[in-house]
Design a protein around this motif. Structure first.
Motif, PDB file in Angstrom:
ATOM      1  N   ASN A  39      41.029  64.815  76.105  1.00  0.00           N
ATOM      2  CA  ASN A  39      40.147  65.528  77.034  1.00  0.00           C
ATOM      3  C   ASN A  39      40.937  66.526  77.876  1.00  0.00           C
ATOM      4  N   SER A  42      41.684  69.505  75.803  1.00  0.00           N
ATOM      5  CA  SER A  42      40.472  70.286  75.537  1.00  0.00           C
ATOM      6  C   SER A  42      40.177  71.298  76.634  1.00  0.00           C
ATOM      7  N   ALA A  46      40.767  73.885  73.297  1.00  0.00           N
ATOM      8  CA  ALA A  46      39.660  73.118  72.714  1.00  0.00           C
ATOM      9  C   ALA A  46      39.797  72.982  71.203  1.00  0.00           C
ATOM     10  N   ASP A  47      40.300  74.026  70.552  1.00  0.00           N
ATOM     11  CA  ASP A  47      40.446  74.002  69.100  1.00  0.00           C
ATOM     12  C   ASP A  47      41.434  72.915  68.680  1.00  0.00           C
ATOM     13  N   GLU A  50      40.043  69.316  69.039  1.00  0.00           N
ATOM     14  CA  GLU A  50      39.150  68.923  67.950  1.00  0.00           C
ATOM     15  C   GLU A  50      39.918  68.526  66.691  1.00  0.00           C
ATOM     16  N   LYS A  51      41.093  69.115  66.501  1.00  0.00           N
ATOM     17  CA  LYS A  51      41.857  68.882  65.269  1.00  0.00           C
ATOM     18  C   LYS A  51      42.808  67.693  65.348  1.00  0.00           C
ATOM     19  N   GLU A  54      42.625  64.852  62.955  1.00  0.00           N
ATOM     20  CA  GLU A  54      43.000  65.082  61.557  1.00  0.00           C
ATOM     21  C   GLU A  54      44.469  64.752  61.300  1.00  0.00           C
ATOM     22  N   THR A 112      49.029  70.747  62.943  1.00  0.00           N
ATOM     23  CA  THR A 112      47.737  71.297  62.506  1.00  0.00           C
ATOM     24  C   THR A 112      47.904  72.553  61.666  1.00  0.00           C
TER      25      THR A 112
END
Length: 317
Positions: A39, A42, A46-47, A50-51, A54, A112
């Motif tokens: 958080n 973010s 933010a990108d 989200e990743k 992964e 990423t």
């Protein structure tokens, strides 16, 4: 005499066996990134936040000169064979250690991009054995990560880059002096002249150099030169293209250190790209997106895609 020789032989054999296993992973555990950290990230990226889901994050211990050293490993969850980045932290001892936020943000960011990323805490830190030397024997903790990567199934060890900032930049230069394993290197605000660093920040000598470098006061000049790339720019591996970035308003490591090194690398015709970010601080926070963009471009071009080195001879008529 016989017992003495036998004991000596056993010690030598033990040490040889220990060092032959340098890089071996002796412990590996999942390193959880908390929701609070996600958080937090973010709010400014933010990108990336989200990743992060992964990626797999691990805290490991590996052998270096027979010592158990702590490191962090981040890899994509997707299947495949990925190029690698060895990342070198700045600071010393507790200051600048890899933490949950820096592992997630910096190491996670690079992972990423489609890389296996590994980063040492250096010996003596975060539960590791031994004592760091601020660019002494602890350079082996960086070099031995190449062997560690060979234990990672999805790591393509034919494509390894190396990266570091501040003290980590110094560690990167030292690694490139010893090895040509790396296909590309990126340094941000890298320490390149210890004499200049002490002149601009006198407290560094007493609180860092003198406390961490063995027998510092007896061998001050030779030890500082050994940690200053400006004195051995010609020894840095010429097949490893360098990206050097620095903020012009950096007070921790003056930009003149990088500028002096770049001038010497230029004379050696070393493949080097230098970016001086106007008004940026030590972490190049004012141009953080640009910094990451240039770093990714450099690693993708030379490490991921293995493009040829540039022609450094004058040409173009």
């Amino acid at each position: 005499m016989y017992r003495y020789l036998l004991a000596l032989l056993l010690v030598l054999c033990f040490n040889s066996h220990s060092y032959s296993q340098d890089g071996k992973i002796v412990n590996k555990e999942t390193f959880l990134i908390s929701d609070s950290i996600v958080n937090r990230i973010s709010t400014f990226d933010a990108d990336l936040a989200e990743k992060l889901g992964e990626l797999n994050f691990y805290k490991i211990k590996y052998l270096s000169d027979g010592l158990k050293v702590t490191a962090y490993l981040v890899e994509p969850k997707s299947k495949g064979l990925f190029p690698c980045i060895v990342s070198n932290r700045g600071g010393n001892r507790d200051f600048g250690q890899w933490s949950e936020i820096s592992v997630a943000y910096f190491l996670g960011k690079m992972a990423t991009w489609g890389y296996v990323v590994i980063a040492s805490q250096y010996r003596g830190n975060d539960g590791g054995d031994g004592m760091e030397e601020f660019g002494g024997k602890d350079v082996n903790d960086v070099l031995n990560l190449v062997n560690t990567l060979k234990e990672i199934p999805n790591a393509d060890t034919n494509r390894i880059g190396i990266q570091g900032g501040s003290r980590g930049g110094m560690m990167t230069y030292l690694a490139l002096k010893e090895s040509c394993e790396f296909k590309g290197a990126a340094v941000t605000a890298g320490a390149a002249n210890s004499f200049a660093n002490i002149e601009s920040r006198p407290e560094m000598e007493k609180r860092v150099y003198a406390e961490l470098i063995p027998n510092y006061w007896d061998k001050k000049e030779s030890e500082l030169k050994a940690r200053s790339a400006v004195y051995w720019a010609d020894a840095i591996c010429k097949t490893t293209p360098l990206l050097i970035m620095h903020g012009s308003a950096d007070w921790r490591v003056l930009p003149e250190e990088s500028m002096e090194l770049v001038e010497k690398l230029y004379k050696e015709k070393h493949p080097t790209r230098f970016i001086l970010f106007e008004g940026a601080d030590h972490g190049i926070r004012e141009f953080r997106n640009d910094m990451f963009y240039e770093m990714k471009r450099h690693f993708d071009y030379y490490v991921r895609d293995l493009n040829a080195l540039p022609n450094m001879e004058p040409h173009g008529r």
